[in-house]
Write a protein that holds these residues in place. Structure first.
Motif, short mmCIF file in Angstrom:
data_model
loop_
_atom_site.label_atom_id
_atom_site.label_comp_id
_atom_site.label_asym_id
_atom_site.label_seq_id
_atom_site.Cartn_x
_atom_site.Cartn_y
_atom_site.Cartn_z
N GLY A 1 1.02 -1.07 0.07
CA GLY A 1 0.03 -0.02 -0.02
C GLY A 1 0.82 1.36 -0.05
N ASN A 2 0.70 2.12 0.97
CA ASN A 2 1.71 3.36 1.32
C ASN A 2 2.55 3.13 2.67
N LEU A 3 2.59 1.68 2.95
CA LEU A 3 3.09 1.75 4.30
C LEU A 3 4.51 0.95 4.27
N PRO A 4 5.71 1.81 4.58
CA PRO A 4 7.04 1.11 4.37
C PRO A 4 7.44 0.29 5.53
N PHE A 5 8.07 -0.87 5.66
CA PHE A 5 8.47 -1.43 6.77
C PHE A 5 9.89 -2.13 6.05
N LEU A 6 10.66 -2.67 7.22
CA LEU A 6 11.94 -3.49 6.78
C LEU A 6 11.76 -4.96 6.94
N LEU A 7 12.04 -5.70 5.85
CA LEU A 7 11.90 -7.40 6.25
C LEU A 7 13.25 -7.83 6.01
N SER A 8 13.40 -8.76 6.89
CA SER A 8 14.77 -9.11 7.07
C SER A 8 14.62 -11.05 6.85
#
Length: 405
Positions: A245-252
């Motif tokens: 969507g417009n939601l950023p996050f960090l994926l590890s």
């Protein structure tokens, strides 16, 4: 130390397991299946398996002398290169077995360490593996000092009467201390990097080895993380910024877990698992097409508990639904008893999985099946954590039903 190059020819291996009170025949076969996959990953091919029913392992030779004689006869007659035991051997057991069989002996721990040594790509991963190998090697030095590189010696470098082995022990202890210092220094650097990532929510992929974490990472983050149908394809943690969507996050993406994971590796890789420990949300990826996926879940949860990460918000993501098959019973078959092997995916969803409610997902990462549902659930979970942390930002990110994925 100890980086082994892959050989062009597969080594011929014999696998050995035991059946006892806590490990029945079914479980022993299952563990040997996994050991065979480990052997293949390391560059060997399993040509024969031996098992022995035993109350407890022989403290001197692990197996009974009759079974060792049987293995010896097979090894001599079939051009075998290596014998691999499914359990960790004591230093004394390993030496005694080598004397009897007159061939290279590995246990499960040494085999996993060897695979990690092959797979380690970065300086950090290599340092962690090397530390684990030296910790494994230290109590096993007797009789093998000639294999070590002479890094000390000469006038004034040895105390009176000091033996070769004692010198080597000192060398290895010095190396362990040095490697620990290196890891502490790199940890500080990585902690700084994590601190510099700002206030984005952190999501970590966890799971058993070879369940498809790296494939899912590639699909979701549109990146090219190394993925292969072998155990421990990923050792180094990879972190990518993802926007749903417009939601950023960090994926590890992190190292995969395995049953009977060597203690030395859990210890030396605890720092790599900081990505898991410091994550806000865990995506526990499970290969539902594997016959023993429930045991895999237990193994992962056990290691998460060891690193104090068991209470984090978690989504259980059942991957490889495209590869899932179940046994069937004919309508006129009144004898065959229905077991879990006969469950369809719908049957599984009605079991203990139903109690997890919205926290379960069923996908096939490789062909992107149910990927939209996956993204929406991850979005909702990340949004919930974000709003709890930054309550005045809730207007920035719409409810999940209003987003386009």
């Amino acid at each position: 130390m100890i980086e082994r190059k892959s050989k062009p020819e597969y080594e011929r291996a014999v696998l050995v397991g035991i059946i006892h009170q806590r490990q029945d025949e079914v479980k022993a076969i299952e563990y040997l299946d996994e050991l065979e996959f480990l052997t293949l990953t390391a560059g060997g091919t399993a040509v024969k398996r031996f098992t022995q029913k035993i109350d407890k392992p022989n403290p001197k030779t692990f197996l009974g002398t009759g079974k060792l004689d049987e293995i010896k006869a097979y090894v001599d007659a079939n051009n075998i290169d290596i014998v691999i035991f499914d359990d960790e051997l004591t230093p004394g057991q390993q030496r005694n077995i080598e004397k009897i069989l007159e061939i290279k002996i590995l246990d499960r721990t040494n085999l996993i360490l060897d695979i990690f040594a092959q797979r380690a790509q970065t300086h950090y991963a290599r340092t962690q593996v090397e530390l684990a190998q030296y910790q494994y090697l230290l109590p096993r030095l007797t009789g093998m000092w000639t294999h070590l590189e002479r890094q000390r010696g000469g006038i004034g470098m040895r105390g009176p009467g000091e033996t070769e082995i004692e010198t080597d022990r000192r060398i290895i202890r010095d190396k362990i201390a040095l490697l620990k210092k290196k890891i502490v220094a790199i940890d500080r650097q990585m902690a700084t990097q994590r601190g510099n990532r700002g206030k984005l929510i952190r999501v970590a992929l966890v799971g058993y080895t070879n369940v498809g974490k790296s494939t899912l990472m590639n699909v979701v983050s549109k990146s090219k993380v190394f993925a292969e149908n072998k155990l421990f394809a990923t050792l180094d943690t990879t972190v990518r910024k993802v926007v749903i969507g417009n939601l950023p996050f960090l994926l590890s993406d992190t190292v995969g877990f395995i049953r009977k994971l060597p203690t030395q590796l859990v210890e030396s890789f605890k720092s790599t698992l900081d990505e898991v420990r410091e994550a806000d949300l865990l995506l526990h990826i499970v290969d539902i097409s594997h016959a023993n996926f429930e045991e895999h879940i237990e193994s992962v949860e056990k290691i998460l508990a060891e690193i104090k990460a068991q209470d984090k918000p978690t989504l259980l993501v059942f991957n490889k639904i495209d590869a899932y098959t179940h046994e069937t019973i004919d309508e006129d078959d009144l004898v065959t008893e229905r077991t879990k092997a006969h469950y369809t995916l719908e049957d599984w969803k009605k079991t203990w999985m139903a109690k997890m409610g919205e926290n379960t997902l069923f996908i096939a990462a490789i062909n992107k099946e149910n990927l939209d549902e996956f993204k929406k659930k991850v979005y909702a979970a990340v949004r919930k954590i974000h709003i709890q942390r930054f309550p005045y930002n809730d207007f920035l990110y719409p409810d999940v039903k209003d987003i386009e994925v």
